[in-house]
Write an enzyme that holds these catalytic residues in place. Structure first.
Site, PDB file in Angstrom:
ATOM      1  N   SER A  89      11.455 -16.672  21.420  1.00 39.03           N
ATOM      2  CA  SER A  89      12.890 -16.634  21.119  1.00 39.03           C
ATOM      3  C   SER A  89      13.380 -15.194  21.171  1.00 39.03           C
ATOM      4  O   SER A  89      12.624 -14.257  20.867  1.00 39.03           O
ATOM      5  CB  SER A  89      13.153 -17.187  19.722  1.00 39.03           C
ATOM      6  OG  SER A  89      14.479 -16.910  19.330  1.00 39.03           O
ATOM      7  N   TYR A 103      10.679 -17.420  11.135  1.00 33.63           N
ATOM      8  CA  TYR A 103      10.819 -17.844  12.538  1.00 33.63           C
ATOM      9  C   TYR A 103      10.601 -16.644  13.480  1.00 33.63           C
ATOM     10  O   TYR A 103       9.860 -16.740  14.461  1.00 33.63           O
ATOM     11  CB  TYR A 103      12.215 -18.433  12.709  1.00 33.63           C
ATOM     12  CG  TYR A 103      12.539 -18.968  14.074  1.00 33.63           C
ATOM     13  CD1 TYR A 103      12.028 -20.194  14.507  1.00 33.63           C
ATOM     14  CD2 TYR A 103      13.381 -18.264  14.947  1.00 33.63           C
ATOM     15  CE1 TYR A 103      12.349 -20.695  15.761  1.00 33.63           C
ATOM     16  CE2 TYR A 103      13.700 -18.760  16.188  1.00 33.63           C
ATOM     17  CZ  TYR A 103      13.188 -19.981  16.600  1.00 33.63           C
ATOM     18  OH  TYR A 103      13.507 -20.472  17.845  1.00 33.63           O
ATOM     19  N   ALA A 104      11.240 -15.505  13.166  1.00 32.17           N
ATOM     20  CA  ALA A 104      11.119 -14.315  14.016  1.00 32.17           C
ATOM     21  C   ALA A 104       9.665 -13.838  14.062  1.00 32.17           C
ATOM     22  O   ALA A 104       9.162 -13.452  15.128  1.00 32.17           O
ATOM     23  CB  ALA A 104      12.023 -13.204  13.505  1.00 32.17           C
ATOM     24  N   ALA A 105       8.988 -13.881  12.915  1.00 31.41           N
ATOM     25  CA  ALA A 105       7.580 -13.461  12.876  1.00 31.41           C
ATOM     26  C   ALA A 105       6.734 -14.369  13.764  1.00 31.41           C
ATOM     27  O   ALA A 105       5.877 -13.899  14.531  1.00 31.41           O
ATOM     28  CB  ALA A 105       7.060 -13.490  11.434  1.00 31.41           C
ATOM     29  N   VAL A 134       1.564 -30.626  16.555  1.00 29.24           N
ATOM     30  CA  VAL A 134       0.848 -29.469  17.114  1.00 29.24           C
ATOM     31  C   VAL A 134       0.111 -28.654  16.054  1.00 29.24           C
ATOM     32  O   VAL A 134      -0.827 -27.918  16.381  1.00 29.24           O
ATOM     33  CB  VAL A 134       1.782 -28.529  17.925  1.00 29.24           C
ATOM     34  CG1 VAL A 134       2.327 -29.220  19.163  1.00 29.24           C
ATOM     35  CG2 VAL A 134       2.906 -27.966  17.058  1.00 29.24           C
TER      36      VAL A 134
HETATM   37  P1  NAP Z   1      14.615 -29.226  18.985  1.00 28.87           P
HETATM   38  O1  NAP Z   1      15.846 -29.759  19.622  1.00 28.87           O
HETATM   39  O2  NAP Z   1      14.489 -29.289  17.506  1.00 28.87           O
HETATM   40  O3  NAP Z   1      13.327 -29.887  19.690  1.00 28.87           O
HETATM   41  C1  NAP Z   1      12.028 -29.536  19.301  1.00 28.87           C
HETATM   42  C2  NAP Z   1      11.176 -30.775  19.299  1.00 28.87           C
HETATM   43  O4  NAP Z   1       9.865 -30.423  18.769  1.00 28.87           O
HETATM   44  C3  NAP Z   1      11.725 -31.845  18.363  1.00 28.87           C
HETATM   45  O5  NAP Z   1      11.595 -33.121  18.931  1.00 28.87           O
HETATM   46  C4  NAP Z   1      10.856 -31.672  17.146  1.00 28.87           C
HETATM   47  O6  NAP Z   1      10.818 -32.794  16.271  1.00 28.87           O
HETATM   48  C5  NAP Z   1       9.521 -31.393  17.787  1.00 28.87           C
HETATM   49  N1  NAP Z   1       8.546 -30.907  16.811  1.00 28.87           N
HETATM   50  C6  NAP Z   1       8.794 -30.317  15.613  1.00 28.87           C
HETATM   51  N2  NAP Z   1       7.652 -30.092  14.953  1.00 28.87           N
HETATM   52  C7  NAP Z   1       6.657 -30.542  15.745  1.00 28.87           C
HETATM   53  C8  NAP Z   1       5.254 -30.600  15.618  1.00 28.87           C
HETATM   54  N3  NAP Z   1       4.637 -30.169  14.506  1.00 28.87           N
HETATM   55  N4  NAP Z   1       4.520 -31.129  16.622  1.00 28.87           N
HETATM   56  C9  NAP Z   1       5.131 -31.600  17.716  1.00 28.87           C
HETATM   57  N5  NAP Z   1       6.452 -31.596  17.901  1.00 28.87           N
HETATM   58  C10 NAP Z   1       7.222 -31.071  16.940  1.00 28.87           C
HETATM   59  O7  NAP Z   1      14.453 -27.681  19.394  1.00 28.87           O
HETATM   60  P2  NAP Z   1      14.916 -26.891  20.714  1.00 28.87           P
HETATM   61  O8  NAP Z   1      16.164 -26.170  20.394  1.00 28.87           O
HETATM   62  O9  NAP Z   1      14.837 -27.765  21.921  1.00 28.87           O
HETATM   63  O10 NAP Z   1      13.766 -25.786  20.747  1.00 28.87           O
HETATM   64  C11 NAP Z   1      12.610 -25.888  21.567  1.00 28.87           C
HETATM   65  C12 NAP Z   1      11.856 -24.567  21.486  1.00 28.87           C
HETATM   66  O11 NAP Z   1      12.718 -23.511  21.910  1.00 28.87           O
HETATM   67  C13 NAP Z   1      11.408 -24.202  20.070  1.00 28.87           C
HETATM   68  O12 NAP Z   1      10.145 -23.570  20.119  1.00 28.87           O
HETATM   69  C14 NAP Z   1      12.465 -23.230  19.620  1.00 28.87           C
HETATM   70  O13 NAP Z   1      11.988 -22.357  18.613  1.00 28.87           O
HETATM   71  C15 NAP Z   1      12.760 -22.510  20.921  1.00 28.87           C
HETATM   72  N6  NAP Z   1      14.052 -21.859  20.941  1.00 28.87           N
HETATM   73  C16 NAP Z   1      15.213 -22.561  20.804  1.00 28.87           C
HETATM   74  C17 NAP Z   1      16.418 -21.896  20.840  1.00 28.87           C
HETATM   75  C18 NAP Z   1      17.733 -22.603  20.717  1.00 28.87           C
HETATM   76  O14 NAP Z   1      18.758 -21.902  20.654  1.00 28.87           O
HETATM   77  N7  NAP Z   1      17.782 -23.931  20.682  1.00 28.87           N
HETATM   78  C19 NAP Z   1      16.448 -20.511  21.003  1.00 28.87           C
HETATM   79  C20 NAP Z   1      15.252 -19.821  21.125  1.00 28.87           C
HETATM   80  C21 NAP Z   1      14.065 -20.502  21.098  1.00 28.87           C
HETATM   81  P3  NAP Z   1      11.744 -32.758  14.930  1.00 28.87           P
HETATM   82  O15 NAP Z   1      13.160 -32.959  15.381  1.00 28.87           O
HETATM   83  O16 NAP Z   1      11.195 -33.845  14.076  1.00 28.87           O
HETATM   84  O17 NAP Z   1      11.554 -31.371  14.308  1.00 28.87           O
END
Ligand code: NAP
Length: 246
Positions: free
Chosen positions: A141, A154-156, A63
């Protein structure tokens, strides 16, 4: 609440929250473009969607790479004929206290979490404006609202997503396109499974509903915001966090 006939693009949909969003929207009737930097895993999500008798295709897409995003979005439009729904879900963490934070970790998080949202939104917007319909949901988040020591980058990025979303919600509301944010709390995914046990315990102590969030908790919120039932909702932040932040 049906998404029959809709085409959805979900970023970061190879695993975690994005994968569950892809499955939930498919269950509601949408066909799905599954985009992730992890192409092989994205294909696994596609196979699961196909068992639900919906059409899906995997796209290897970073992305943060503007050209790659525009090429991929053009390809998705060729493959599916349109894009109705965009869920900007891809995101990463590179945690450390500010005093020790490397410039590259600041840049990396901002370029994926924030510039990635800019890239994907701008790329789909051209098509959504033409068809005068669109639903955009950006995944921020709780940390973007309350801050978190060790996550200033991340927060920013997540706080910025909220300002970005409210601004474009105002720009395109008259064209039948809504833009909303979901701010998840602490959700059990590969991202958080990597955290040390004492950090996880610390989070749990802050959550009034005494359990971790699940990817389904977020996916249900997305399914509502992209449905026709939510057509009068734009520029909003939906907190799904078990009461962690009110
Ligand atoms: P995750 O399990 O790490 O899944 C995110 C996916 O995005 C992974 O497959 C990751 O690949 C992929 N990704 C990383 N960089 C990318 C890029 N440049 N282009 C395309 N895809 C990319 O994370 P998640 O916990 O499901 O989180 C999903 C979203 O929710 C994120 O935006 C995260 O900040 C937000 N969020 C999560 C939580 C939580 O507690 N889990 C809380 C608040 C917000 P890689 O594994 O190679 O990085």
């Amino acid at each position: 609440m049906t998404l029959e006939g809709r085409i959805s693009l979900i970023t970061g949909a190879a695993q975690g929250i994005g994968k569950e969003i892809a499955l939930e929207l498919a269950r509601a009737g949408s066909d799905i473009a599954v985009a992730d930097i992890l192409f092989d895993k994205a294909e696994e999500t596609v196979r699961e969607i196909e068992t639900l008798k919906r059409r899906a295709k995997a796209y290897g897409m970073d992305v943060s790479d503007t050209d790659e995003v525009h090429q991929t979005v053009n390809q998705i439009n060729e493959d599916f004929g349109k894009i109705d729904i965009l869920v900007n879900n891809a995101g990463i963490t590179r945690d450390s206290l500010l005093i020790r934070m490397k410039r590259e970790d600041w840049d990396k998080v901002l370029s994926i979490n924030l510039t990635g949202v800019f890239n994907c939104t701008q790329a789909v917007l051209r098509w959504m404006l033409k068809q005068r319909y669109g639903r955009i949901v950006n995944i921020a988040s709780v940390v973007g609202l309350m801050g978190n020591a060790g996550q200033s980058n991340y927060a920013a990025s997540k706080a910025a997503i909220i300002g970005f979303s409210k601004s474009i919600a105002r720009e395109i509301a008259s064209r039948g396109i809504t833009v909303n944010v979901i701010a998840p709390g602490y959700i059990d995914t590969p991202m958080t499974q990597r955290l040390p046990d004492e950090v996880k315990k610390g989070f749990l102590n802050q959550i009034p509903i005494p359990r971790l969030g699940l990817p389904q908790d977020i996916a249900k919120g997305v399914a509502f915001l992209v449905s026709d039932d939510a057509e009068y909702i734009t520029g909003q932040v939906l907190n799904i966090n078990g009461g962690m932040y009110m």
